[in-house]
Scaffold this active site. Structure first.
Site, PDB file in Angstrom:
ATOM      1  N   HIS A   1      12.115  65.452 -32.166  1.00 38.87           N
ATOM      2  CA  HIS A   1      12.399  64.788 -33.429  1.00 38.87           C
ATOM      3  C   HIS A   1      13.323  63.462 -33.129  1.00 38.87           C
ATOM      4  O   HIS A   1      13.710  62.860 -34.076  1.00 38.87           O
ATOM      5  CB  HIS A   1      13.139  65.697 -34.325  1.00 38.87           C
ATOM      6  CG  HIS A   1      13.006  65.474 -35.615  1.00 38.87           C
ATOM      7  ND1 HIS A   1      12.506  64.376 -36.370  1.00 38.87           N
ATOM      8  CD2 HIS A   1      12.997  66.286 -36.907  1.00 38.87           C
ATOM      9  CE1 HIS A   1      12.594  64.281 -37.625  1.00 38.87           C
ATOM     10  NE2 HIS A   1      13.013  65.553 -38.060  1.00 38.87           N
TER      11      HIS A   1
ATOM     12  N   THR B   1      -3.168  71.636 -25.540  1.00 43.41           N
ATOM     13  CA  THR B   1      -3.361  72.997 -25.030  1.00 43.41           C
ATOM     14  C   THR B   1      -4.183  73.752 -26.094  1.00 43.41           C
ATOM     15  O   THR B   1      -3.928  73.675 -27.370  1.00 43.41           O
ATOM     16  CB  THR B   1      -2.028  73.752 -24.949  1.00 43.41           C
ATOM     17  OG1 THR B   1      -1.951  74.839 -24.610  1.00 43.41           O
ATOM     18  CG2 THR B   1      -0.945  73.748 -25.989  1.00 43.41           C
TER      19      THR B   1
END
Length: 404
Positions: A375, A323
């Site tokens: 994560h 993006t």
């Protein structure tokens, strides 16, 4: 004889759709293959053309109505001329106004009202008998409700004029309430899902864009002349990301239940802002594309996104997202992961800043990079190494050619 206009076959992943925009009104002429209505899904907008030339006889589902595949949308009178009464309207003309209105009420009592008209009647606390229909067969349309409300407002105006004058406020305060589009609802739900279902973390770095800017300046004219497309920054970003994904396969993977799915292909989603909202079309097999192919592919997807022409296949898949908020002036951001992907890279505004180089201060065009990652799948070592790899490749573009 009339021709029925049906909702086209919806993609397998789309359960229903919404009638977005009618381009024609009942009684207007339509040409063969002319688009008469847009159907909006949570992924794309489908255009429904007229199969034959004629006159739009009736609209069955108004704007805002939820429809299913193969559901009846409208009827066309083939070969008719605009303004020429059809058989049904001729019979209505011969009948008295009272008979036409009663027939309309009978039809409406049989659930002939469209969802949009029902909603408007409920919002304004009206009954079908209160509104005179002017549509085909005396059907009530949105315009009929607007006309009824305008007439009621005009009648109330003299009474308001005779009342004591009240001083108007110094500044008019108003608000407007509009329903969310299906695409906006889908984007909102996916972003909320990403925040709630992933252990998202963002790491940052910065890159000196001067080497790429110098390279573009040196070869942009020759590049455009040879490949008939401009050399932009995005092709460098995509090539660097693709090379980094090869070196860190965890970033190119995704979680499926209790399994980790490693992808041996490189399909990269591009976040594109469109009038309908944010979409992420996919540039596929980026490892096989050259700089010119990447630039052409991105341009084609951007144009299709702006014009609402993206297909479902072009929006499906993608292992990683880029993006570029820098085109809007963003200096730094924390992008949100696009599920089920495991990471997203945010590029930002290129801005001159004083930097220390070999003990001296230089003004360099710098850009911040932001990598948001899940994560649960990607550890700090992989995320930082991935981002540093992109930084090194962009600061020394020759690495992209030498694979070092």
């Amino acid at each position: 004889m009339t021709i029925e206009i049906l909702v086209p076959d919806l993609p397998e992943s789309v359960a229903d759709a919404t009638v977005a925009t009618w381009h024609k009104k009942p009684g207007e002429a339509v040409a063969r293959d002319e688009v008469i209505v847009d159907i909006e899904t949570d992924k794309v907008v489908l255009e429904v053309p007229a199969p034959e030339a004629g006159v739009l006889e009736a609209i069955i589902e108004e704007e805002g109505a939820t429809v299913l595949s193969k559901q009846l949308l409208a009827k066309i009178k083939p070969g008719a001329v605009a303004g020429e009464p059809t058989k049904d309207t001729t019979e209505d003309t011969e009948a008295s106004p009272d008979k036409r209105h009663k027939a309309a009420l009978t039809e409406e009592n049989n659930d002939a009202l469209s969802p949009a008209v029902r909603r408007l009647l409920a919002e304004h606390n009206l009954q079908p008998v209160d509104v005179k229909g002017t549509g085909v067969g005396g059907r009530i349309t949105r315009e009929d409700i607007d006309a009824h409300l305008a007439a009621a407002k005009a009648k109330a105006a003299p009474a308001a004029a005779s009342a004591p004058a009240v001083e108007a406020p110094a500044a008019a305060r108003s608000q407007k309430r509009v329903p969310m589009t299906r695409l906006r609802k889908t984007v909102a739900n996916r972003l909320l899902e990403a925040k709630n279902s992933t252990a998202m973390l963002t790491t940052f770095n910065e890159v000196n864009m001067k080497p790429i800017m110098d390279l573009r300046k040196q070869y942009k004219d020759q590049f455009e002349k040879r490949h008939d497309t401009r050399l932009g920054f995005m092709s460098f970003y995509v090539k660097a990301v693709t090379e980094a994904l090869k070196r860190f396969p965890e970033v190119n993977a995704s979680i499926d239940g209790t399994d980790i799915v490693y992808h041996n292909y490189f399909d990269i989603s591009m976040a594109v802002s469109t009038p309908r909202g944010l979409v992420t079309p996919v540039l596929k097999d980026c490892d096989t594309l050259g700089f010119a192919d990447i630039e052409k592919g991105i341009k084609e997807l951007a144009i299709k996104g702006r014009d609402g022409k993206l297909t479902v296949d072009e929006l499906m898949g993608g292992n990683f997202t880029i993006t570029n908020g820098g085109v809007f002036g963003s200096l730094m951001s924390t992008p949100i992961i696009n599920p089920p992907q495991a990471a997203i890279l945010g590029m930002h505004k290129i801005q001159d800043r004083p930097m220390a180089v070999d003990g001296k201060v230089e003004i360099l065009p710098m850009m911040y990079l932001a990598l948001s990652y899940d994560h649960r799948l990607i550890d700090g070592r992989e995320s930082v190494g991935f981002l540093v790899t992109i930084k090194e490749l962009l600061e020394d573009p020759a690495r992209l050619l030498l694979d070092v």
